[in-house]
Design a protein around this motif. Structure first.
Motif, PDB file in Angstrom:
ATOM      1  N   ASP A  92     -23.041 -71.522 -16.721  1.00 22.92           N
ATOM      2  CA  ASP A  92     -22.701 -71.578 -15.302  1.00 22.92           C
ATOM      3  C   ASP A  92     -21.310 -70.964 -15.139  1.00 22.92           C
ATOM      4  OD1 ASP A  92     -22.121 -72.150 -12.672  1.00 22.92           O
ATOM      5  OD2 ASP A  92     -22.794 -74.234 -12.742  1.00 22.92           O
ATOM      6  N   VAL A  93     -21.293 -69.673 -14.804  1.00 26.68           N
ATOM      7  CA  VAL A  93     -20.033 -68.936 -14.714  1.00 26.68           C
ATOM      8  C   VAL A  93     -19.151 -69.499 -13.602  1.00 26.68           C
ATOM      9  CG1 VAL A  93     -18.991 -66.682 -14.264  1.00 26.68           C
ATOM     10  CG2 VAL A  93     -21.047 -66.855 -15.669  1.00 26.68           C
ATOM     11  N   ASN A  94     -19.763 -69.859 -12.482  1.00 26.98           N
ATOM     12  CA  ASN A  94     -18.988 -70.369 -11.353  1.00 26.98           C
ATOM     13  C   ASN A  94     -18.243 -71.655 -11.716  1.00 26.98           C
ATOM     14  OD1 ASN A  94     -19.815 -68.296  -9.636  1.00 26.98           O
ATOM     15  ND2 ASN A  94     -21.675 -69.396  -9.051  1.00 26.98           N
ATOM     16  N   TYR A  95     -18.924 -72.542 -12.449  1.00 25.30           N
ATOM     17  CA  TYR A  95     -18.260 -73.783 -12.831  1.00 25.30           C
ATOM     18  C   TYR A  95     -17.147 -73.516 -13.836  1.00 25.30           C
ATOM     19  CZ  TYR A  95     -17.518 -78.690 -13.854  1.00 25.30           C
ATOM     20  OH  TYR A  95     -16.937 -79.924 -13.978  1.00 25.30           O
ATOM     21  N   LEU A  96     -17.383 -72.600 -14.770  1.00 26.66           N
ATOM     22  CA  LEU A  96     -16.350 -72.277 -15.750  1.00 26.66           C
ATOM     23  C   LEU A  96     -15.077 -71.783 -15.081  1.00 26.66           C
ATOM     24  CD1 LEU A  96     -18.036 -70.468 -18.782  1.00 26.66           C
ATOM     25  CD2 LEU A  96     -16.942 -72.703 -18.741  1.00 26.66           C
ATOM     26  N   THR A  97     -15.225 -70.894 -14.109  1.00 28.04           N
ATOM     27  CA  THR A  97     -14.043 -70.334 -13.456  1.00 28.04           C
ATOM     28  C   THR A  97     -13.415 -71.305 -12.460  1.00 28.04           C
ATOM     29  OG1 THR A  97     -15.545 -69.249 -11.870  1.00 28.04           O
ATOM     30  CG2 THR A  97     -14.758 -67.953 -13.741  1.00 28.04           C
ATOM     31  N   ASP A  98     -14.122 -72.389 -12.134  1.00 27.67           N
ATOM     32  CA  ASP A  98     -13.533 -73.424 -11.279  1.00 27.67           C
ATOM     33  C   ASP A  98     -12.673 -74.402 -12.072  1.00 27.67           C
ATOM     34  OD1 ASP A  98     -14.479 -72.522  -8.882  1.00 27.67           O
ATOM     35  OD2 ASP A  98     -16.298 -73.748  -8.915  1.00 27.67           O
ATOM     36  N   LEU A  99     -12.743 -74.312 -13.399  1.00 25.60           N
ATOM     37  CA  LEU A  99     -11.877 -75.168 -14.225  1.00 25.60           C
ATOM     38  C   LEU A  99     -10.422 -74.763 -14.021  1.00 25.60           C
ATOM     39  CD1 LEU A  99     -13.958 -75.201 -17.533  1.00 25.60           C
ATOM     40  CD2 LEU A  99     -13.780 -77.061 -15.858  1.00 25.60           C
ATOM     41  N   SER A 100      -9.530 -75.652 -14.381  1.00 24.85           N
ATOM     42  CA  SER A 100      -8.108 -75.381 -14.158  1.00 24.85           C
ATOM     43  C   SER A 100      -7.602 -74.319 -15.127  1.00 24.85           C
ATOM     44  CB  SER A 100      -7.303 -76.673 -14.339  1.00 24.85           C
ATOM     45  OG  SER A 100      -7.170 -76.993 -15.714  1.00 24.85           O
ATOM     46  N   THR A 101      -6.358 -73.923 -14.933  1.00 26.70           N
ATOM     47  CA  THR A 101      -5.751 -72.897 -15.778  1.00 26.70           C
ATOM     48  C   THR A 101      -5.593 -73.360 -17.225  1.00 26.70           C
ATOM     49  OG1 THR A 101      -3.582 -73.694 -15.036  1.00 26.70           O
ATOM     50  CG2 THR A 101      -4.515 -71.790 -13.897  1.00 26.70           C
ATOM     51  N   ASP A 102      -5.806 -74.649 -17.495  1.00 22.14           N
ATOM     52  CA  ASP A 102      -5.764 -75.115 -18.881  1.00 22.14           C
ATOM     53  C   ASP A 102      -6.807 -74.408 -19.743  1.00 22.14           C
ATOM     54  OD1 ASP A 102      -3.894 -76.825 -17.873  1.00 22.14           O
ATOM     55  OD2 ASP A 102      -5.150 -78.611 -17.961  1.00 22.14           O
ATOM     56  N   ALA A 103      -7.924 -74.019 -19.131  1.00 23.84           N
ATOM     57  CA  ALA A 103      -9.027 -73.388 -19.863  1.00 23.84           C
ATOM     58  C   ALA A 103      -8.964 -71.869 -19.826  1.00 23.84           C
ATOM     59  CB  ALA A 103     -10.364 -73.862 -19.295  1.00 23.84           C
ATOM     60  N   THR A 104      -8.046 -71.291 -19.079  1.00 18.32           N
ATOM     61  CA  THR A 104      -8.022 -69.836 -18.885  1.00 18.32           C
ATOM     62  C   THR A 104      -7.870 -69.051 -20.188  1.00 18.32           C
ATOM     63  OG1 THR A 104      -7.164 -70.085 -16.632  1.00 18.32           O
ATOM     64  CG2 THR A 104      -6.838 -67.950 -17.707  1.00 18.32           C
ATOM     65  N   PRO A 105      -6.945 -69.388 -21.100  1.00 18.74           N
ATOM     66  CA  PRO A 105      -6.861 -68.613 -22.355  1.00 18.74           C
ATOM     67  C   PRO A 105      -8.175 -68.592 -23.138  1.00 18.74           C
ATOM     68  CG  PRO A 105      -4.913 -69.983 -22.090  1.00 18.74           C
ATOM     69  CD  PRO A 105      -5.876 -70.400 -21.023  1.00 18.74           C
ATOM     70  N   LEU A 106      -8.901 -69.696 -23.167  1.00 17.67           N
ATOM     71  CA  LEU A 106     -10.185 -69.751 -23.864  1.00 17.67           C
ATOM     72  C   LEU A 106     -11.217 -68.873 -23.166  1.00 17.67           C
ATOM     73  CD1 LEU A 106     -11.837 -71.035 -26.158  1.00 17.67           C
ATOM     74  CD2 LEU A 106     -12.396 -72.899 -24.595  1.00 17.67           C
ATOM     75  N   LEU A 107     -11.219 -68.876 -21.832  1.00 16.62           N
ATOM     76  CA  LEU A 107     -12.165 -68.042 -21.085  1.00 16.62           C
ATOM     77  C   LEU A 107     -11.865 -66.557 -21.271  1.00 16.62           C
ATOM     78  CD1 LEU A 107     -12.480 -70.037 -17.724  1.00 16.62           C
ATOM     79  CD2 LEU A 107     -13.927 -70.147 -19.764  1.00 16.62           C
ATOM     80  N   ILE A 108     -10.588 -66.210 -21.383  1.00 19.09           N
ATOM     81  CA  ILE A 108     -10.225 -64.811 -21.635  1.00 19.09           C
ATOM     82  C   ILE A 108     -10.759 -64.363 -22.993  1.00 19.09           C
ATOM     83  CG2 ILE A 108      -8.275 -63.271 -22.081  1.00 19.09           C
ATOM     84  CD1 ILE A 108      -6.690 -64.842 -19.990  1.00 19.09           C
ATOM     85  N   HIS A 109     -10.599 -65.194 -23.994  1.00 18.99           N
ATOM     86  CA  HIS A 109     -11.122 -64.875 -25.328  1.00 18.99           C
ATOM     87  C   HIS A 109     -12.640 -64.753 -25.297  1.00 18.99           C
ATOM     88  CE1 HIS A 109     -12.378 -65.749 -29.520  1.00 18.99           C
ATOM     89  NE2 HIS A 109     -11.306 -65.038 -29.828  1.00 18.99           N
ATOM     90  N   PHE A 110     -13.301 -65.623 -24.543  1.00 21.18           N
ATOM     91  CA  PHE A 110     -14.756 -65.567 -24.407  1.00 21.18           C
ATOM     92  C   PHE A 110     -15.195 -64.282 -23.714  1.00 21.18           C
ATOM     93  CE2 PHE A 110     -18.553 -67.101 -21.844  1.00 21.18           C
ATOM     94  CZ  PHE A 110     -19.444 -67.011 -22.890  1.00 21.18           C
ATOM     95  N   ALA A 111     -14.456 -63.860 -22.691  1.00 20.53           N
ATOM     96  CA  ALA A 111     -14.792 -62.617 -21.991  1.00 20.53           C
ATOM     97  C   ALA A 111     -14.579 -61.408 -22.884  1.00 20.53           C
ATOM     98  CB  ALA A 111     -13.946 -62.498 -20.724  1.00 20.53           C
ATOM     99  N   GLN A 112     -13.548 -61.427 -23.706  1.00 17.49           N
ATOM    100  CA  GLN A 112     -13.265 -60.300 -24.588  1.00 17.49           C
ATOM    101  C   GLN A 112     -14.314 -60.136 -25.678  1.00 17.49           C
ATOM    102  OE1 GLN A 112      -9.291 -61.469 -25.823  1.00 17.49           O
ATOM    103  NE2 GLN A 112      -8.357 -59.750 -24.692  1.00 17.49           N
ATOM    104  N   LYS A 113     -14.748 -61.257 -26.259  1.00 10.15           N
ATOM    105  CA  LYS A 113     -15.587 -61.204 -27.444  1.00 10.15           C
ATOM    106  C   LYS A 113     -17.087 -61.268 -27.147  1.00 10.15           C
ATOM    107  CE  LYS A 113     -11.956 -61.205 -30.111  1.00 10.15           C
ATOM    108  NZ  LYS A 113     -11.568 -59.999 -30.882  1.00 10.15           N
TER     109      LYS A 113
END
Length: 517
Positions: free
Chosen positions: A446-467
């Motif tokens: 669920d991409v929408n829910y992932l991006t609704d998480l706070s900035t605490d999760a942003t570095p992990l989401l960036i790594h997920f998007a890259q890889k």
């Protein structure tokens, strides 16, 4: 007369000045700003204000006093380190009561023990009653500090001058702002001396002034409520009755104590009735409980249906069981036949065992539900609550055999530590990590829910998007835009999670641009 005014004149002017300074700092840190680094700074200043000016009212340091101080400081630091919206709101409601209880425990003349419910009553008394009764003291302090060295005639003149200034001040603010708006030269003159005057609108100046006045009264009244605490008549009567009770015989004391205990035969009947139902339930559910993960489900039930059905009911029953245990352990009679006491203890152990089975069943159902529908805040918090309830049951289980274990003390300390751990565990990052792992196993996300998480999760989401998931890039771009809008935050609103996420997103998209070229 002199004996009463001397203590007031000794410390009260300093306390009033410190309260006004703290109120000025308070409006500077919080007026027009979201909470950030300002919160722990103010908490530290507030503690320094209270402890320095009321140090003679402070009790000797205790382990719980240090624990509550560390808890409050760590919770305030979450506004700097993390950006979780749930705890952002919840801590606003949790931290102030904890601070008021801490102040009451450390400074109140009643010296109430921290595990007693009366500590809350005392904290409320100081917050609403003891503090407000000292609001008039502010004017008394000003009057005594200003006029004590003047003769009667000079006091009268000075009183009239001050009254005139108080009346004229708000009108002068209005007139000066109007004249500055009407004439550019006059406005330029005012903007030069001082330079900040033209930057403040009339409404903002008035609001800031009102803010300082209100909080100055509040801070001084709260402090002075501890320094000059009022003892009520009913407290004096209660103290006298308590002293009289100490002189009574032990037999009378035992009679009073026994009036709050439940008959062991009644309690045994209740426990046997509940356990009979619970044992039957556990036997019936045992196959599904340990076989659901291998596909052994009730006939006609899917994973989702099995996970959804009965979850809330199992949690509710576990809570009821815990309440029954507490009532039995606290109000169960220590007297009576040894065989009956052993029977009740055995029933309590069975109750603990059945409760663990129910909690485990609920835990497995929620795990299956998360595997099917993903991980969210609510499901994560429910998991944490079940683990917390299981720990409470374990302590209660030890209490059955070891009667000296202080349940109230254990639960208060455990609750405080657990709440701080929940703040620092990184809920957003764990939820994001679990959803990413679920994507790797099932391909669902669920991409929408992932991006609704706070900035605490942003570095992990960036790594997920890259890889693994470049489709997340658009959502991350939207998050970057939102962070840019908030990039002009003043320093009191600084948040480390927000800052790291913004830097990580900027670096990520700079690299993407470089790759495209």
């Amino acid at each position: 007369m002199n004996n009463r005014s001397t203590p007031l004149l000794g410390r009260s002017p300093k306390a009033l000045i410190a309260a006004v300074v703290l109120a000025i700092v308070h409006q500077y840190l919080f007026y027009g700003h979201v909470l950030g680094v300002s919160y722990p700074i103010f908490i530290i200043l507030f503690y320094a204000f209270m402890y320095h000016l009321a140090n003679d009212r402070m009790r000797a340091p205790t382990p719980f006093g240090w624990l509550l101080l560390i808890v409050n400081l760590m919770l305030s630091m979450t506004y700097v380190l993390f950006n979780n919206s749930f705890f952002y709101v919840l801590n606003v409601l949790v931290i102030p009561p904890l601070i008021f209880i801490h102040m009451s425990y450390m400074l109140s003349a009643r010296r109430i023990e921290w595990w007693k419910i009366r500590i809350i009553q005392d904290a409320l008394d100081h917050l609403f009653v003891q503090s407000t009764r000292h609001f008039p003291t502010v004017f008394k302090v000003i009057r005594l500090s200003t006029f004590r060295r003047m003769n009667k005639q000079r006091k009268g003149v000075m009183s009239k001058v001050l009254l005139g200034l108080v009346i004229a001040l708000p009108f002068l603010v209005i007139v000066i702002n109007l004249l500055a708006s009407a004439d550019g030269v006059f406005n330029s003159l005012l903007s030069g001396v001082p330079g900040w005057l033209d930057q403040l609108s009339y409404s903002e100046s008035v609001l800031r002034l009102i803010w300082v006045i209100i909080f100055g009264f509040l801070f001084f009244g709260y402090l002075w409520g501890f320094i000059k605490q009022k003892t009520y008549d009913w407290e004096k009567r209660a103290q006298a009755a308590k002293a009289q009770l100490r002189t009574d015989s032990e037999a009378a004391a035992l009679t009073v104590q026994s009036s709050y205990q439940i008959d062991p035969i009644i309690m045994a009947t209740v426990l046997i009735a509940f356990n009979a139902v619970y044992v039957l339930f556990v036997v019936v559910q045992f196959t599904y409980l340990f076989g659901a993960g291998q596909g052994i489900l009730p006939e006609g039930s899917s994973y989702a249906e099995y996970a959804r059905s009965g979850f809330v009911e199992l949690i509710a029953v576990s809570i009821i069981n815990f309440a029954i245990m507490m009532i039995t352990l606290v109000f169960g009679s220590a007297q009576g036949q040894s065989a009956l006491k052993k029977l009740n203890n055995a029933m309590l152990y069975i109750l603990v065992g059945c409760s663990f089975v129910m909690l485990y069943s609920a835990y497995m159902r929620l795990t299956l539900y998360e595997d099917t529908f993903g991980y969210t805040y609510i499901r994560f918090l429910v998991h944490a609550f079940m683990l917390f309830l299981a720990i409470l049951l374990i302590i209660a289980g030890f209490r059955i055999h070891y009667a000296r274990i202080p349940l109230t003390k254990c639960y208060i300390v455990l609750g405080l530590i657990s709440y701080v751990m929940m703040n620092y565990i990184g809920m957003d990052r764990i939820i994001a990590s679990n959803n990413i792992e679920r994507f790797r196993e099932s391909g669902k996300i669920d991409v929408n829910y992932l991006t609704d998480l706070s900035t605490d999760a942003t570095p992990l989401l960036i790594h997920f998007a890259q890889k693994e998931y470049p489709e997340l890039q658009e959502s991350l771009r939207n998050q970057q835009t939102d962070l840019w809008r908030d990039s002009n935050r003043a320093w009191p609103s600084f948040n480390l999670s927000h800052y790291r996420a913004e830097r990580a997103l900027n670096r990520y998209f700079e690299e993407e641009i470089t790759k495209s070229h």
